[in-house]
Design a protein around this motif. Sequence first.
Motif, mmCIF file in Angstrom:
data_model
loop_
_atom_site.group_PDB
_atom_site.id
_atom_site.type_symbol
_atom_site.label_atom_id
_atom_site.label_comp_id
_atom_site.label_asym_id
_atom_site.label_seq_id
_atom_site.Cartn_x
_atom_site.Cartn_y
_atom_site.Cartn_z
ATOM 1 N N TRP A 40 39.689 10.191 81.331
ATOM 2 C CA TRP A 40 40.347 9.506 82.444
ATOM 3 C C TRP A 40 41.232 8.379 81.891
ATOM 4 O O TRP A 40 42.367 8.198 82.338
ATOM 5 N N GLY A 41 40.717 7.629 80.933
ATOM 6 C CA GLY A 41 41.525 6.592 80.306
ATOM 7 C C GLY A 41 42.727 7.165 79.573
ATOM 8 O O GLY A 41 43.829 6.594 79.604
ATOM 9 N N LEU A 42 42.555 8.310 78.916
ATOM 10 C CA LEU A 42 43.662 8.972 78.240
ATOM 11 C C LEU A 42 44.743 9.356 79.240
ATOM 12 O O LEU A 42 45.943 9.175 78.977
ATOM 13 N N MET A 43 44.324 9.870 80.408
ATOM 14 C CA MET A 43 45.282 10.242 81.439
ATOM 15 C C MET A 43 46.046 9.021 81.955
ATOM 16 O O MET A 43 47.268 9.065 82.139
ATOM 17 N N LEU A 44 45.357 7.903 82.169
ATOM 18 C CA LEU A 44 46.015 6.689 82.651
ATOM 19 C C LEU A 44 47.067 6.211 81.649
ATOM 20 O O LEU A 44 48.155 5.766 82.044
ATOM 21 N N GLY A 45 46.752 6.306 80.373
ATOM 22 C CA GLY A 45 47.735 5.925 79.367
ATOM 23 C C GLY A 45 48.945 6.838 79.376
ATOM 24 O O GLY A 45 50.081 6.379 79.171
ATOM 25 N N GLN A 46 48.748 8.114 79.627
ATOM 26 C CA GLN A 46 49.857 9.068 79.609
ATOM 27 C C GLN A 46 50.788 8.907 80.794
ATOM 28 O O GLN A 46 51.981 9.207 80.691
ATOM 29 N N ILE A 47 50.302 8.437 81.937
ATOM 30 C CA ILE A 47 51.162 8.288 83.117
ATOM 31 C C ILE A 47 51.806 6.908 83.179
ATOM 32 O O ILE A 47 52.508 6.598 84.149
ATOM 33 N N GLY A 48 51.565 6.051 82.159
ATOM 34 C CA GLY A 48 52.217 4.760 82.136
ATOM 35 C C GLY A 48 51.386 3.608 82.643
ATOM 36 O O GLY A 48 51.934 2.564 83.004
ATOM 37 N N ARG A 49 50.053 3.743 82.664
ATOM 38 C CA ARG A 49 49.180 2.638 83.068
ATOM 39 C C ARG A 49 48.199 2.302 81.946
ATOM 40 O O ARG A 49 46.984 2.456 82.087
ATOM 41 N N PRO A 50 48.717 1.846 80.793
ATOM 42 C CA PRO A 50 47.809 1.491 79.702
ATOM 43 C C PRO A 50 46.891 0.330 80.054
ATOM 44 O O PRO A 50 45.830 0.184 79.446
ATOM 45 N N ASP A 51 47.286 -0.515 81.034
ATOM 46 C CA ASP A 51 46.422 -1.631 81.426
ATOM 47 C C ASP A 51 45.122 -1.127 82.035
ATOM 48 O O ASP A 51 44.022 -1.582 81.692
ATOM 49 N N LEU A 52 45.232 -0.139 82.934
ATOM 50 C CA LEU A 52 44.030 0.441 83.530
ATOM 51 C C LEU A 52 43.261 1.279 82.519
ATOM 52 O O LEU A 52 42.021 1.322 82.549
ATOM 53 N N ALA A 53 43.996 1.939 81.613
ATOM 54 C CA ALA A 53 43.331 2.742 80.584
ATOM 55 C C ALA A 53 42.500 1.853 79.665
ATOM 56 O O ALA A 53 41.358 2.191 79.323
ATOM 57 N N TYR A 54 43.067 0.726 79.275
ATOM 58 C CA TYR A 54 42.324 -0.186 78.403
ATOM 59 C C TYR A 54 41.078 -0.708 79.102
ATOM 60 O O TYR A 54 40.005 -0.792 78.502
ATOM 61 N N ARG A 55 41.201 -1.049 80.377
ATOM 62 C CA ARG A 55 40.041 -1.536 81.131
ATOM 63 C C ARG A 55 38.955 -0.468 81.208
ATOM 64 O O ARG A 55 37.762 -0.750 81.028
ATOM 65 N N GLU A 56 39.356 0.773 81.464
ATOM 66 C CA GLU A 56 38.399 1.876 81.560
ATOM 67 C C GLU A 56 37.690 2.093 80.224
ATOM 68 O O GLU A 56 36.464 2.260 80.169
ATOM 69 N N TRP A 57 38.447 2.083 79.143
ATOM 70 C CA TRP A 57 37.858 2.326 77.828
ATOM 71 C C TRP A 57 36.955 1.177 77.397
ATOM 72 O O TRP A 57 35.917 1.410 76.769
ATOM 73 N N ALA A 58 37.354 -0.058 77.697
ATOM 74 C CA ALA A 58 36.524 -1.196 77.315
ATOM 75 C C ALA A 58 35.177 -1.145 78.028
ATOM 76 O O ALA A 58 34.125 -1.388 77.425
ATOM 77 N N GLU A 59 35.181 -0.780 79.312
ATOM 78 C CA GLU A 59 33.930 -0.662 80.054
ATOM 79 C C GLU A 59 33.079 0.489 79.518
ATOM 80 O O GLU A 59 31.854 0.382 79.433
ATOM 81 N N THR A 60 33.743 1.577 79.141
ATOM 82 C CA THR A 60 33.009 2.719 78.589
ATOM 83 C C THR A 60 32.364 2.356 77.256
ATOM 84 O O THR A 60 31.229 2.764 76.970
#
Length: 412
Positions: A258-278
Motif C-alpha cells: 500500500w505504501g509502495l502504491m502511494l509513492g507511485q501515484i505521487g503521495r510519498p508523504d502518505l507512503a512514508y507515514r504508512e511505512w513508518a507505522e508498519t
Amino acid sequence: MVFWTVTALIAFSAALLLAIIIIRAREQGEPAAAYDLRVYRQQLREVDKDLARGVINGTDAERIRTEISRRILAADAQLQKRKSGRSQPRGLSLGFAVAAAVLITGGTLGLYWQLGAPGYGDLGLQDRIRLAGERAESRPSQAEAEAEVKPMAPPQVEEGYTKLVDQLRKTAGERKDDANGQALLAQHEANLGNFKAAYEAKANYIRLAEGMVNANDFSELAELKIMAAGGYVSPEAQADLQKARAIDPSHGPARYYWGLMLGQIGRPDLAYREWAETLRDGPAGSPWVIGIEGQIEEMAFRAGVKHQPVMPGGGAAPALPGPSAEEMSSASELSPEEQQEMIRGMVTRLSDRLATEGGSAEEWARLIGALSVLGETERARTVYDEARGAFEADADSLELLETIAAQSGLAE
C-alpha cells in the motif's frame, strides 16, 4: 516561459564571463623574464661588492659584468616582446569563446529538456493532492502494465520439476472446481516466474473458496499481480490490497505494498507515514520490514521530511483497532455468509465508535476504504463528508482523507 528566460540569461551570463576571460588572455602572476631581470641586476651589484673586497680581480669582474649584461639584454627583450604581443592568436581565442558560450547555454537548456520537467510549474499542496488523485484514477491497468514489462529469463530448475508442473497444469485444467489444485498451481507457477498464470490461478482459488479466504490470500493475489507488472501496483492490485486491509488492517505485506502504491501515484508523504507505522509494528526481520528498511530513506527524501530511524517492533505507536488474532483464526471456520457478517459487524462497530467517541483520521480513512470495498458507496461518501468536517482544521488529516476518497472513487 519566465523560467526558460531566466535560465537562458543565467547560462548566457556564465558563458559571457568565460568568453571575456578567454579573449583577454590574462595571466596570473608576473612573467618569468621580469624575475630574471631582478636576479641579474642583483648579481651586478654583488660583482662590484666582491671587487671592492678583493675577492675577484678587475679582469674577472669585467668578464662577469659582460656575461650578466648579455643575459639582462636577452631577458629584457623577452619582456618587451611579451608586453607588445599576444600569447595566443586573437582569432583562435574569439572562436573558442563563441564555442564555449554556445556549449554552455545550449548544453544547459538541452540537459534540462532531457532530464528536467519542462512546463511543470510550481504547484500548491492542494493541486498536488488533486493531481495524485487523478493519477491514481488514470494510471495504467494491469494488462497495460504487463504489456510493457520485458520478458525475463526463466529460473533454472530441474527438468523433473518442470514436468511435474506440466502435469499439475493438466490436472488443474481438468478439475476446474478444485480450489486446492488452483492454490497449488498458483504456488508452482510463481516458482517458475509465470506470475500472470500464478495470479490467475490464485484468483480462481479465491473464487472457488467462496469466502473462506483471509487477508493473506488477497495480499498474495496483489503481490503476484505486482510482480507480473514489474513492481507496478495497478488499480486491480490496489483493489486486492484494499480487501486485505479491510479484513486485517495490520497485515504487514498489504501495508508494504500500500505504501509502495502511494509513492507511485505521487503521495510519498502518505507512503512514508504508512511505512513508518508498519516498521514500528514490526516484527523485526520480516520480509516486508526488510523491504521497507531498504526504501524508506528514499521515500522520506521524496516526501521532504527528515527520516528518523525506526526500530522495528518498537511499539512507539499502538496499532489501530482491528480484529484480533483469535478472531481471524476463528473466521476461517465460519461459512461464507458468517464471514461476511463478521466483517460487516467489525465495520459497524468501528462506525458506531467513531460516531460516538470520535477517532483518528487513519481510523476514519480505514472505515471509508472498508465501506467502499463492501460496495456501500453512498454510506462511504457520507462518512467521508463527516470526517472532512471533523478534520477541517487539520491539513495533514484532510490530505489523508482526500487521498483515500480519490482512491475509492468518492472525490468529486
